[in-house]
Design an enzyme around this catalytic site. Structure first.
Site, mmCIF file in Angstrom:
data_model
loop_
_atom_site.group_PDB
_atom_site.id
_atom_site.type_symbol
_atom_site.label_atom_id
_atom_site.label_comp_id
_atom_site.label_asym_id
_atom_site.label_seq_id
_atom_site.Cartn_x
_atom_site.Cartn_y
_atom_site.Cartn_z
ATOM 1 N N TYR A 88 73.589 -3.352 7.725
ATOM 2 C CA TYR A 88 73.473 -3.642 9.155
ATOM 3 C C TYR A 88 72.060 -4.061 9.524
ATOM 4 O O TYR A 88 71.112 -3.860 8.757
ATOM 5 C CB TYR A 88 73.926 -2.441 9.998
ATOM 6 C CG TYR A 88 72.916 -1.308 10.108
ATOM 7 C CD1 TYR A 88 72.690 -0.443 9.048
ATOM 8 C CD2 TYR A 88 72.196 -1.114 11.284
ATOM 9 C CE1 TYR A 88 71.776 0.592 9.162
ATOM 10 C CE2 TYR A 88 71.278 -0.072 11.401
ATOM 11 C CZ TYR A 88 71.070 0.770 10.335
ATOM 12 O OH TYR A 88 70.161 1.793 10.448
ATOM 13 N N ARG A 132 65.960 -9.665 5.821
ATOM 14 C CA ARG A 132 66.255 -8.334 5.261
ATOM 15 C C ARG A 132 67.762 -8.140 5.129
ATOM 16 O O ARG A 132 68.249 -7.542 4.160
ATOM 17 C CB ARG A 132 65.630 -7.252 6.159
ATOM 18 C CG ARG A 132 65.800 -5.850 5.615
ATOM 19 C CD ARG A 132 65.022 -4.827 6.426
ATOM 20 N NE ARG A 132 65.539 -4.672 7.770
ATOM 21 C CZ ARG A 132 64.965 -3.924 8.718
ATOM 22 N NH1 ARG A 132 63.849 -3.271 8.454
ATOM 23 N NH2 ARG A 132 65.493 -3.806 9.906
ATOM 24 N N ARG A 153 93.530 1.301 -0.809
ATOM 25 C CA ARG A 153 92.291 2.084 -0.762
ATOM 26 C C ARG A 153 91.983 2.615 -2.162
ATOM 27 O O ARG A 153 92.728 3.438 -2.707
ATOM 28 C CB ARG A 153 92.481 3.244 0.221
ATOM 29 C CG ARG A 153 91.212 4.014 0.524
ATOM 30 C CD ARG A 153 91.163 5.328 -0.210
ATOM 31 N NE ARG A 153 89.923 6.044 0.074
ATOM 32 C CZ ARG A 153 89.248 6.680 -0.849
ATOM 33 N NH1 ARG A 153 89.659 6.703 -2.105
ATOM 34 N NH2 ARG A 153 88.149 7.319 -0.533
ATOM 35 N N LYS A 167 69.309 -1.326 3.911
ATOM 36 C CA LYS A 167 69.717 -0.892 5.254
ATOM 37 C C LYS A 167 71.239 -0.724 5.269
ATOM 38 O O LYS A 167 71.990 -1.514 5.856
ATOM 39 C CB LYS A 167 69.235 -1.902 6.307
ATOM 40 C CG LYS A 167 69.111 -1.286 7.696
ATOM 41 C CD LYS A 167 68.252 -2.134 8.599
ATOM 42 C CE LYS A 167 68.366 -1.769 10.054
ATOM 43 N NZ LYS A 167 67.967 -0.418 10.406
ATOM 44 N N GLU A 205 59.064 9.037 5.487
ATOM 45 C CA GLU A 205 59.737 8.273 6.529
ATOM 46 C C GLU A 205 60.300 9.260 7.549
ATOM 47 O O GLU A 205 60.224 10.474 7.349
ATOM 48 C CB GLU A 205 60.898 7.492 5.866
ATOM 49 C CG GLU A 205 61.248 6.177 6.494
ATOM 50 C CD GLU A 205 62.256 5.374 5.658
ATOM 51 O OE1 GLU A 205 62.745 5.884 4.631
ATOM 52 O OE2 GLU A 205 62.531 4.235 6.061
HETATM 53 C C1 LIG Z 1 65.264 4.914 7.819
HETATM 54 C C2 LIG Z 1 64.627 3.883 8.688
HETATM 55 N N1 LIG Z 1 63.326 3.602 8.502
HETATM 56 C C3 LIG Z 1 62.691 2.686 9.269
HETATM 57 C C4 LIG Z 1 63.359 2.016 10.284
HETATM 58 C C5 LIG Z 1 62.599 1.018 11.131
HETATM 59 O O1 LIG Z 1 63.013 -0.294 10.865
HETATM 60 P P1 LIG Z 1 62.773 -1.445 11.928
HETATM 61 O O2 LIG Z 1 61.346 -1.363 12.359
HETATM 62 O O3 LIG Z 1 63.068 -2.687 11.173
HETATM 63 O O4 LIG Z 1 63.711 -1.204 13.065
HETATM 64 C C6 LIG Z 1 64.719 2.261 10.499
HETATM 65 C C7 LIG Z 1 65.443 1.557 11.542
HETATM 66 O O5 LIG Z 1 66.625 1.768 11.773
HETATM 67 C C8 LIG Z 1 65.367 3.218 9.683
HETATM 68 O O6 LIG Z 1 66.658 3.521 9.858
#
Ligand SMILES: Cc1ncc(COP(=O)(O)O)c(C=O)c1O
Length: 292
Positions: free
Chosen positions: A46, A65, A113, A159, A193
């Protein structure tokens, strides 16, 4: 999340404009098969793109990305960045000053499935836009944070829509009675993070942020690094330890939704003097200029 976030973004998403597998329609009319692998396995990628006056902030990086994420999990989407931009364009309204464009692409629907890799699934493509107001501004007084063990997987650079580890972080905050606070995730002794944002700290005028090594390469993170470096602020991409973060002068987290959110306490102890700091203020103000 701050209370004003809920207040500002209450429009029912069902009324929003959507694109689904080749058709434009209201989001409420999108019907997704229960056999879609996104639904069954979280098998999809996403993007969440902030749009100001019809222009996506960090748009190229978001689209790039997305394509890289799809490639890294072998979801065979044949669209180029330009194709994706063309599909998104009709969803962006001139009447709305600020919008969010949500994009989700899954491996698609399979007839049965099963865990085994599907041979003939065709990617499901969903995009929709919603009005949006950033929940934070320069008067934001800051957010409390708590350290948590990072329970996520080993490919956090992707992502992925499979976000159970991230959900569990927020669940823990809610269980602890601090649902609106932030979690700072720790691997070993390092802060890596937050569950939906990147982490920054400042010490003695130098900004530190973890390198893109099993964390998401946040678009906001890179925009902030660029702003800081252009202003002559040194940025070091290293993983700080939890105690370094606790002793920082300033800490903040960044993402496309909350932009830059100052952290004013960690595990009940003040960060710096317990208020959003001057480097945060400077970078946050400069970030606002990118929206023009
Ligand atoms: C785990 C994580 N880290 C960092 C970010 C920040 O990403 P961005 O600045 O591209 O929104 C996100 C955004 O959803 C995220 O889910």
């Amino acid at each position: 999340m701050a209370d004003n976030e809920t207040a500002n973004n209450t429009m029912d998403n069902n009324d929003c404009a959507a694109y689904f597998n080749g058709q434009y329609l209201p989001l409420s009319q999108v019907s997704i098969s229960p056999l879609d692998r996104g639904f069954l396995f979280g098998d999809g990628i996403y993007e969440f793109v902030p749009v100001f006056n019809g222009k996506a902030l960090g748009g190229e990086q978001h689209w790039q990305r997305l394509l890289e994420g799809l490639k890294s999990v072998d979801i065979p989407l044949t669209y180029s960045v330009q194709d994706l931009k063309d599909i998104a364009q009709p969803l962006l309204s001139d009447d709305e000053h600020t919008q969010i464009l949500y994009v989700q692409i899954t491996r698609g629907v399979e007839a049965v499935r099963k865990h085994r890799f599907p041979v003939d699934a065709k990617p499901t493509v969903l995009m929709f836009s919603t009005p949006f107001t950033s929940p934070f501004d320069i008067t934001y007084s800051g957010c409390d944070a708590y350290f948590q063990e990072d329970l996520r997987w080993q490919r956090c650079s992707i992502k992925s829509i499979s976000l159970m580890g991230n959900v569990m972080s927020y669940l823990q905050l809610a269980k602890d009675g601090v649902a609106n606070s932030e979690a700072l995730l720790i691997r070993g002794e390092h802060v890596v993070e937050a569950p939906s944002s990147n982490v920054f700290m400042a010490k003695d005028g130098v900004v530190f942020t973890p390198p893109v090594d099993n964390i998401l390469a946040g678009v906001t993170r890179q925009l902030i690094i660029d702003i800081a470096e252009n202003q002559g602020i040194e940025v070091r991409q290293v993983f700080p330890t939890a105690s370094e973060v606790k002793q920082a002068d300033e800490v903040w987290v960044s993402n496309s939704y909350e932009e830059l959110k100052p952290i004013i306490s960690i595990d009940g102890e003040k960060v710096g003097d317990g208020k959003p700091g001057p480097i945060w203020q400077r970078l946050f103000s400069s970030y606002q200029l990118l929206k023009q």
